[in-house]
Design a protein around this motif. Sequence first.
Motif, PDB file in Angstrom:
ATOM      1  N   MET A 250       8.602  -0.466  -8.466  1.00  0.00           N
ATOM      2  CA  MET A 250       7.299  -0.979  -8.050  1.00  0.00           C
ATOM      3  C   MET A 250       7.176  -2.468  -8.391  1.00  0.00           C
TER       4      MET A 250
ATOM      5  N   ALA B 238      -1.720   0.458  -8.600  1.00  0.00           N
ATOM      6  CA  ALA B 238      -2.243   0.800  -7.267  1.00  0.00           C
ATOM      7  C   ALA B 238      -3.700   1.227  -7.371  1.00  0.00           C
TER       8      ALA B 238
ATOM      9  N   GLU C 179       1.938   6.506  -7.014  1.00  0.00           N
ATOM     10  CA  GLU C 179       0.928   7.484  -7.443  1.00  0.00           C
ATOM     11  C   GLU C 179       1.415   8.916  -7.259  1.00  0.00           C
TER      12      GLU C 179
ATOM     13  N   MET D  98      -0.229  -7.351  -7.514  1.00  0.00           N
ATOM     14  CA  MET D  98      -0.699  -6.473  -6.440  1.00  0.00           C
ATOM     15  C   MET D  98      -2.074  -6.897  -5.926  1.00  0.00           C
TER      16      MET D  98
ATOM     17  N   ASN E 133      -7.284  -0.434  -5.680  1.00  0.00           N
ATOM     18  CA  ASN E 133      -8.292   0.367  -4.963  1.00  0.00           C
ATOM     19  C   ASN E 133      -9.674   0.211  -5.574  1.00  0.00           C
TER      20      ASN E 133
ATOM     21  N   ASP F 216       0.834  -1.207   0.000  1.00  0.00           N
ATOM     22  CA  ASP F 216       0.000   0.000   0.000  1.00  0.00           C
ATOM     23  C   ASP F 216       0.870   1.260   0.000  1.00  0.00           C
TER      24      ASP F 216
ATOM     25  N   GLY G 249       2.311   1.644  -3.403  1.00  0.00           N
ATOM     26  CA  GLY G 249       1.290   2.184  -4.306  1.00  0.00           C
ATOM     27  C   GLY G 249       1.142   3.686  -4.168  1.00  0.00           C
ATOM     28  N   GLU G 250       1.152   4.156  -2.918  1.00  0.00           N
ATOM     29  CA  GLU G 250       1.044   5.603  -2.665  1.00  0.00           C
ATOM     30  C   GLU G 250       2.249   6.338  -3.237  1.00  0.00           C
TER      31      GLU G 250
END
Length: 208
Positions: free
Chosen positions: A61, A198, A52, A110, A202, A45, A48-49
Amino acid sequence: MKLEKIVECVLGAEMDKVESLVKEGLAEGTDPSVLLKEGLIKGMDVIGEQFENGDLFLPEMLAAAMTMKAGVEILKPHLAGGDSKAAGIVVIGTVQGDIHDIGKNLVAMMLEGAGFEVADVGIDVPPEDFVKAVEEKKPQVVGLSALLTNTMPAVKMTIDALQEAGLRDQVKIMIGGAPVTQEFADEVGADGYASDAAGAVNIARGFI
């Protein structure tokens, strides 16, 4: 403390260390679902942040996702049954005419790390094969990837095929790939669009 170390090792893409820490955690009696959620998923997580926000690039990644997947593989036998039911089932593939798979593979990894059961049907997948996979796997989500402008029509063909097979209302469809946009997703009747891995996780979480 061990959970924090797992998070740090996912961030640093230290695969051997993650595998060792996960094995140690299991040997010490830590709940496998805690190792998954508070260690591996938490680390991913954060990755992913960072991605982004532009603080991380695709190769980093991908390395982190592969590290996380190595930990997930060790946990899988211990997660079967009990309270560790998969977050949901996702069928994912690259549409007909397109043989790109890096983005699709990253999303699949992921999603697995986030607790989903993933059925990856591969690349250059005809609409009828997506239909067959949905019939067999009974997923809640279908992920379609198109990396070329000239293969984007295959996204609509696949959605239409699911409609014709009477399966469209049973699944949520998310799409992605370099030329794909939210506008295109609206145009073809997809339920969601993600510009990166990511974001795809979500969206899938939001569907379940």
